[in-house]
Scaffold this active site. Structure first.
Site, PDB file in Angstrom:
ATOM      1  N   GLU A 285     -34.965  22.023-101.687  1.00 41.07           N
ATOM      2  CA  GLU A 285     -35.832  23.080-101.165  1.00 41.07           C
ATOM      3  C   GLU A 285     -37.054  22.485-100.461  1.00 41.07           C
ATOM      4  O   GLU A 285     -37.516  23.026 -99.444  1.00 41.07           O
ATOM      5  CB  GLU A 285     -36.246  24.011-102.302  1.00 41.07           C
ATOM      6  CG  GLU A 285     -35.080  24.825-102.850  1.00 41.07           C
ATOM      7  CD  GLU A 285     -35.402  25.556-104.133  1.00 41.07           C
ATOM      8  OE1 GLU A 285     -34.631  26.460-104.494  1.00 41.07           O
ATOM      9  OE2 GLU A 285     -36.417  25.220-104.790  1.00 41.07           O
TER      10      GLU A 285
ATOM     11  N   ASP B 157     -37.701  27.479-100.815  1.00 40.18           N
ATOM     12  CA  ASP B 157     -36.920  28.499-101.504  1.00 40.18           C
ATOM     13  C   ASP B 157     -36.920  29.807-100.716  1.00 40.18           C
ATOM     14  O   ASP B 157     -35.875  30.451-100.554  1.00 40.18           O
ATOM     15  CB  ASP B 157     -37.489  28.713-102.906  1.00 40.18           C
ATOM     16  CG  ASP B 157     -36.769  29.811-103.658  1.00 40.18           C
ATOM     17  OD1 ASP B 157     -35.566  29.661-103.936  1.00 40.18           O
ATOM     18  OD2 ASP B 157     -37.408  30.830-103.983  1.00 40.18           O
TER      19      ASP B 157
ATOM     20  N   GLU C 179     -41.562  23.118-102.207  1.00 38.50           N
ATOM     21  CA  GLU C 179     -40.416  23.713-102.898  1.00 38.50           C
ATOM     22  C   GLU C 179     -40.495  25.239-102.830  1.00 38.50           C
ATOM     23  O   GLU C 179     -39.493  25.920-102.574  1.00 38.50           O
ATOM     24  CB  GLU C 179     -40.415  23.252-104.356  1.00 38.50           C
ATOM     25  CG  GLU C 179     -39.304  23.870-105.193  1.00 38.50           C
ATOM     26  CD  GLU C 179     -39.458  23.549-106.669  1.00 38.50           C
ATOM     27  OE1 GLU C 179     -38.720  24.140-107.473  1.00 38.50           O
ATOM     28  OE2 GLU C 179     -40.324  22.724-107.022  1.00 38.50           O
TER      29      GLU C 179
END
Length: 245
Positions: free
Chosen positions: A123, A51, A47
């Protein structure tokens, strides 16, 4: 690490329009911390990477496709497009949350997941595609779904003339016209920044800095609209006008 059921892997690859060379990358992207043997084996690190990749690819796209936008305008569009809300919406539309492996006590498969979890799995998938297929595949996946949203946000940002909105408000509500005061300027001649505030009806509003006076005045007008309760800036950077006039 566990394996995905063949039907889940097949569904994921069909949704993503990408076939993984290493299925374990996909497994990790779809493993929530609540079901992982420890957090290092969950999708949390992916994640984090996803991002960063998402932000970089959107920024690169904006830089090349909107050469007339100032830094502040680019930042507003980027913030709106990569917000948690947008990521969650895209993930939900694709059906990604339904593929996420969750522990006991979490939302059951098929039910609506919290937006934060939906955004996180999007993400993580971005990171998985990058780790398995490289930057071009990642760019393809992101822009396939976000490109229309980028143009929509860019058009909205470009049309938002906060000085004009503040003037309309002032003329209608107070029968006055706002003025802008230059408070400070810093930096060498080739790279100055300017501090400007809006004044209305004897009231001075919060000041804003900009790389030119025009941008500083626009940002100062937005701050004034916020203080007046006419505009609101949400946590994801999106701007909402609360009153028509």
């Amino acid at each position: 690490m566990s394996e995905l059921k063949p039907v889940i892997q097949e569904q994921a690859e069909r949704i993503l329009e990408y076939r993984f060379r290493d299925p374990q990358v996909l497994v990790k992207a779809l493993t929530h911390a609540s079901v992982a043997e420890d957090r290092l084996h969950s999708n949390e690190r992916m994640e984090f990477l996803g991002d960063a990749l998402l932000g970089a690819i959107v920024c690169e796209y904006l830089f090349h496709h909107y050469p007339e936008f100032l830094e502040g305008e680019l930042t507003k569009v980027k913030s709106a497009v990569v917000s948690r809300r947008v990521c969650a919406d895209v993930a939900t539309a694709l059906g990604l949350p339904e593929l996420l492996s969750l522990g006991k006590g979490m939302t059951s498969r098929g039910e609506q997941l919290p937006a934060s979890l939906a955004a996180a799995v999007y993400e993580s998938i971005v990171a998985a595609i990058y780790l398995d297929g490289g930057m071009e595949e990642t760019r393809r996946f992101i822009l396939k779904h976000l490109e229309p949203l980028i143009h929509e946000a860019a058009e909205s940002t470009h049309q938002q003339n906060f000085k004009s909105l503040l003037q309309q408000y002032a003329q209608k509500k107070l029968e006055q016209v706002p003025t802008y005061r230059l408070l400070d300027e810093r930096g060498p001649d080739h790279s100055k920044t300017f501090q400007v505030c809006a004044e209305l009806n004897g009231r001075r509003f919060a000041s804003a800095w900009g790389t030119n006076k025009k941008q500083a005045e626009q940002d100062a007008a937005l701050l004034a609209l916020q203080e007046l309760g006419v505009a609101r800036v949400d946590d994801d950077g999106s701007i909402e006008i609360l009153e028509d006039f």
